[in-house]
Design a protein around this motif. Structure first.
Motif, PDB file in Angstrom:
ATOM      1  N   GLN A  90       3.853   2.067  17.323  1.00 28.67           N
ATOM      2  CA  GLN A  90       4.523   3.199  17.324  1.00 28.67           C
ATOM      3  C   GLN A  90       5.908   2.811  17.303  1.00 28.67           C
ATOM      4  O   GLN A  90       6.858   3.568  16.511  1.00 28.67           O
ATOM      5  N   ILE A  91       6.320   1.980  18.413  1.00 28.43           N
ATOM      6  CA  ILE A  91       7.710   1.803  18.598  1.00 28.43           C
ATOM      7  C   ILE A  91       8.262   1.356  17.660  1.00 28.43           C
ATOM      8  O   ILE A  91       9.465   1.434  16.956  1.00 28.43           O
ATOM      9  N   ILE A  92       7.524   0.163  16.998  1.00 24.19           N
ATOM     10  CA  ILE A  92       8.113  -0.975  15.687  1.00 24.19           C
ATOM     11  C   ILE A  92       8.296   0.163  14.720  1.00 24.19           C
ATOM     12  O   ILE A  92       9.246  -0.102  13.940  1.00 24.19           O
ATOM     13  N   GLY A  93       7.335   0.861  14.418  1.00 25.89           N
ATOM     14  CA  GLY A  93       7.527   1.906  13.247  1.00 25.89           C
ATOM     15  C   GLY A  93       8.593   2.859  13.364  1.00 25.89           C
ATOM     16  O   GLY A  93       9.303   3.177  12.446  1.00 25.89           O
ATOM     17  N   LYS A 106     -13.045  -3.072  29.285  1.00 24.15           N
ATOM     18  CA  LYS A 106     -11.686  -2.742  29.794  1.00 24.15           C
ATOM     19  C   LYS A 106     -10.410  -3.526  29.454  1.00 24.15           C
ATOM     20  O   LYS A 106      -9.615  -3.016  29.174  1.00 24.15           O
ATOM     21  N   ARG A 107     -10.698  -4.746  29.221  1.00 24.23           N
ATOM     22  CA  ARG A 107      -9.511  -5.563  28.523  1.00 24.23           C
ATOM     23  C   ARG A 107      -9.254  -5.221  27.193  1.00 24.23           C
ATOM     24  O   ARG A 107      -8.078  -5.156  26.864  1.00 24.23           O
ATOM     25  N   ILE A 108     -10.310  -4.776  26.331  1.00 27.09           N
ATOM     26  CA  ILE A 108      -9.991  -4.297  25.046  1.00 27.09           C
ATOM     27  C   ILE A 108      -9.452  -2.948  25.036  1.00 27.09           C
ATOM     28  O   ILE A 108      -8.581  -2.803  24.243  1.00 27.09           O
ATOM     29  N   ALA A 109      -9.915  -2.076  25.957  1.00 28.53           N
ATOM     30  CA  ALA A 109      -9.242  -0.860  26.001  1.00 28.53           C
ATOM     31  C   ALA A 109      -7.795  -0.987  26.619  1.00 28.53           C
ATOM     32  O   ALA A 109      -6.747  -0.230  25.803  1.00 28.53           O
ATOM     33  N   LEU A 110      -7.384  -2.015  27.370  1.00 27.49           N
ATOM     34  CA  LEU A 110      -5.788  -2.106  27.875  1.00 27.49           C
ATOM     35  C   LEU A 110      -5.175  -2.662  26.582  1.00 27.49           C
ATOM     36  O   LEU A 110      -3.939  -2.586  26.371  1.00 27.49           O
ATOM     37  N   SER A 111      -5.753  -3.585  25.893  1.00 31.20           N
ATOM     38  CA  SER A 111      -5.235  -4.223  24.563  1.00 31.20           C
ATOM     39  C   SER A 111      -4.926  -3.217  23.338  1.00 31.20           C
ATOM     40  O   SER A 111      -3.694  -3.170  22.985  1.00 31.20           O
ATOM     41  N   LEU A 112      -5.829  -2.427  23.516  1.00 31.52           N
ATOM     42  CA  LEU A 112      -5.672  -1.251  22.452  1.00 31.52           C
ATOM     43  C   LEU A 112      -4.609  -0.386  22.625  1.00 31.52           C
ATOM     44  O   LEU A 112      -3.752   0.094  22.165  1.00 31.52           O
ATOM     45  N   LEU A 113      -4.424   0.112  23.986  1.00 27.65           N
ATOM     46  CA  LEU A 113      -3.459   0.690  24.569  1.00 27.65           C
ATOM     47  C   LEU A 113      -2.033   0.163  24.275  1.00 27.65           C
ATOM     48  O   LEU A 113      -0.931   0.788  23.890  1.00 27.65           O
ATOM     49  N   THR A 114      -1.956  -1.096  24.615  1.00 26.04           N
ATOM     50  CA  THR A 114      -0.642  -2.082  24.049  1.00 26.04           C
ATOM     51  C   THR A 114      -0.445  -1.964  22.793  1.00 26.04           C
ATOM     52  O   THR A 114       0.828  -1.636  22.307  1.00 26.04           O
ATOM     53  N   VAL A 115      -1.345  -2.241  21.800  1.00 28.50           N
ATOM     54  CA  VAL A 115      -1.092  -2.400  20.547  1.00 28.50           C
ATOM     55  C   VAL A 115      -0.623  -1.139  19.788  1.00 28.50           C
ATOM     56  O   VAL A 115       0.357  -0.921  19.067  1.00 28.50           O
ATOM     57  N   LEU A 116      -1.358  -0.004  20.299  1.00 24.71           N
ATOM     58  CA  LEU A 116      -0.759   1.417  19.705  1.00 24.71           C
ATOM     59  C   LEU A 116       0.595   1.888  20.298  1.00 24.71           C
ATOM     60  O   LEU A 116       1.078   2.323  19.370  1.00 24.71           O
ATOM     61  N   LEU A 117       0.836   1.478  21.442  1.00 26.18           N
ATOM     62  CA  LEU A 117       2.087   1.989  21.914  1.00 26.18           C
ATOM     63  C   LEU A 117       3.283   1.060  21.162  1.00 26.18           C
ATOM     64  O   LEU A 117       4.315   1.512  20.744  1.00 26.18           O
ATOM     65  N   SER A 118       3.182  -0.175  21.001  1.00 22.41           N
ATOM     66  CA  SER A 118       4.151  -1.201  20.485  1.00 22.41           C
ATOM     67  C   SER A 118       4.425  -1.029  19.049  1.00 22.41           C
ATOM     68  O   SER A 118       5.458  -1.077  18.584  1.00 22.41           O
ATOM     69  N   VAL A 132       0.911  -1.164   0.043  1.00 21.22           N
ATOM     70  CA  VAL A 132      -0.054  -0.030  -0.033  1.00 21.22           C
ATOM     71  C   VAL A 132       0.904   1.360   0.007  1.00 21.22           C
ATOM     72  O   VAL A 132       0.411   2.389  -0.263  1.00 21.22           O
ATOM     73  N   GLY A 133       2.129   1.113   0.378  1.00 18.07           N
ATOM     74  CA  GLY A 133       3.171   2.293   0.448  1.00 18.07           C
ATOM     75  C   GLY A 133       2.941   3.150   1.691  1.00 18.07           C
ATOM     76  O   GLY A 133       3.027   4.479   1.885  1.00 18.07           O
ATOM     77  N   CYS A 134       2.288   2.487   2.693  1.00 17.50           N
ATOM     78  CA  CYS A 134       1.964   3.406   4.011  1.00 17.50           C
ATOM     79  C   CYS A 134       2.855   2.873   5.009  1.00 17.50           C
ATOM     80  O   CYS A 134       3.686   1.960   4.918  1.00 17.50           O
ATOM     81  N   ASP A 135       3.177   3.839   6.198  1.00 13.86           N
ATOM     82  CA  ASP A 135       3.949   3.608   7.347  1.00 13.86           C
ATOM     83  C   ASP A 135       3.569   2.154   8.107  1.00 13.86           C
ATOM     84  O   ASP A 135       2.438   1.954   8.249  1.00 13.86           O
ATOM     85  N   ILE A 136       4.473   1.388   8.364  1.00 11.56           N
ATOM     86  CA  ILE A 136       4.167   0.178   9.075  1.00 11.56           C
ATOM     87  C   ILE A 136       3.257   0.218  10.188  1.00 11.56           C
ATOM     88  O   ILE A 136       2.617  -0.493  10.769  1.00 11.56           O
ATOM     89  N   ARG A 137       3.453   1.437  10.911  1.00  6.31           N
ATOM     90  CA  ARG A 137       2.931   1.684  12.118  1.00  6.31           C
ATOM     91  C   ARG A 137       1.218   1.555  11.813  1.00  6.31           C
ATOM     92  O   ARG A 137       0.428   0.958  12.652  1.00  6.31           O
ATOM     93  N   TRP A 138       0.690   2.237  10.757  1.00 11.01           N
ATOM     94  CA  TRP A 138      -0.617   2.133  10.256  1.00 11.01           C
ATOM     95  C   TRP A 138      -1.252   0.636   9.947  1.00 11.01           C
ATOM     96  O   TRP A 138      -2.365   0.280  10.002  1.00 11.01           O
ATOM     97  N   ALA A 139      -0.257   0.032   9.281  1.00 15.31           N
ATOM     98  CA  ALA A 139      -0.701  -1.270   8.885  1.00 15.31           C
ATOM     99  C   ALA A 139      -0.644  -2.256  10.286  1.00 15.31           C
ATOM    100  O   ALA A 139      -1.606  -3.166  10.290  1.00 15.31           O
ATOM    101  N   TYR A 140       0.216  -2.026  11.138  1.00 16.43           N
ATOM    102  CA  TYR A 140      -0.229  -2.765  12.540  1.00 16.43           C
ATOM    103  C   TYR A 140      -1.704  -2.368  13.183  1.00 16.43           C
ATOM    104  O   TYR A 140      -2.198  -3.299  13.474  1.00 16.43           O
ATOM    105  N   LEU A 141      -1.794  -1.088  13.168  1.00 18.18           N
ATOM    106  CA  LEU A 141      -2.561  -0.526  13.667  1.00 18.18           C
ATOM    107  C   LEU A 141      -4.007  -1.009  13.221  1.00 18.18           C
ATOM    108  O   LEU A 141      -5.120  -1.448  13.676  1.00 18.18           O
TER     109      LEU A 141
END
Length: 202
Positions: free
Chosen positions: A177-180, A163-175, A137-146
């Protein structure tokens, strides 16, 4: 060396932090849990099939070196995880601190996967899929993960509390961004080296 270091960091974080937090995952791991809940399909089967499909896509689009680095990253992850399993978790109290576990775990996952992706390999099918989507797609890998994580987490609302989904979302958002960031810095250095080499030849 980047793949080996990354797989060690990733396995350490998953065993000592994520496994205790009770927080689910996006991507393929989250999908295996979803399929197991609704269809009673073993994660061993669904995970193998989905990971294999992602690696095949990665091989076709990213080349032979991707397979080599992914073997090192995936094999290293399994090896290090097996070693860490021989010892009790270092921070068992994180089981009672899901928010802290989600944040700290995201750092380990982000740095671990980021180093592997920066080297050109993928420790898991999620990473291979994100690399393929990013290139196609030619996008940043962070958006592909997200994107992949959001789809799975949205579906997981069918059986998990918010609550568990919210914590999971927080985790995947942060990780993610770091990967990207790690991958972007790696690509920038490679590009500069290629330009310097081209100028030297000229």
């Amino acid at each position: 060396m980047l793949c080996i270091a990354g797989s060690a960091i990733l396995s350490f974080g998953l065993y000592n932090i994520h496994a205790l937090s009770g927080v689910t995952e996006g991507g393929i791991l989250g999908m295996t849990l979803l399929l197991n809940h609704w269809l009673h399909l073993s994660p061993a089967v669904s995970g193998f099939l989905m990971n294999a499909a992602c690696y095949i896509l990665g091989w076709r689009m990213l080349g032979r070196s991707f397979v080599y680095y992914s073997i090192v990253a995936g094999g290293g992850f399994s090896l290090f995880y097996a070693v860490f399993e021989q010892f009790p978790p270092i921070w068992p109290q994180l089981a009672d601190m899901p928010l802290t576990a989600a944040l700290v775990g995201a750092v380990f996952v982000g740095v671990g996967c980021g180093l592997c992706v920066r080297a050109g390999g993928a420790p898991g099918g999620d990473d291979a899929l994100a690399m393929v989507v990013s290139k196609a797609v030619g996008c940043d890998i962070r958006w592909a993960y997200l994107a992949s994580d959001l789809i799975v987490l949205a579906l997981s609302l069918s059986y998990l509390d918010f609550k568990r989904i919210a914590l999971s979302l927080l985790t995947v958002l942060l990780s993610g961004q770091i990967i990207g960031l790690l991958q972007k810095n790696g690509l920038a250095r490679i590009t500069r080296r290629r330009e310097m080499s081209r100028e030297g030849r000229e």
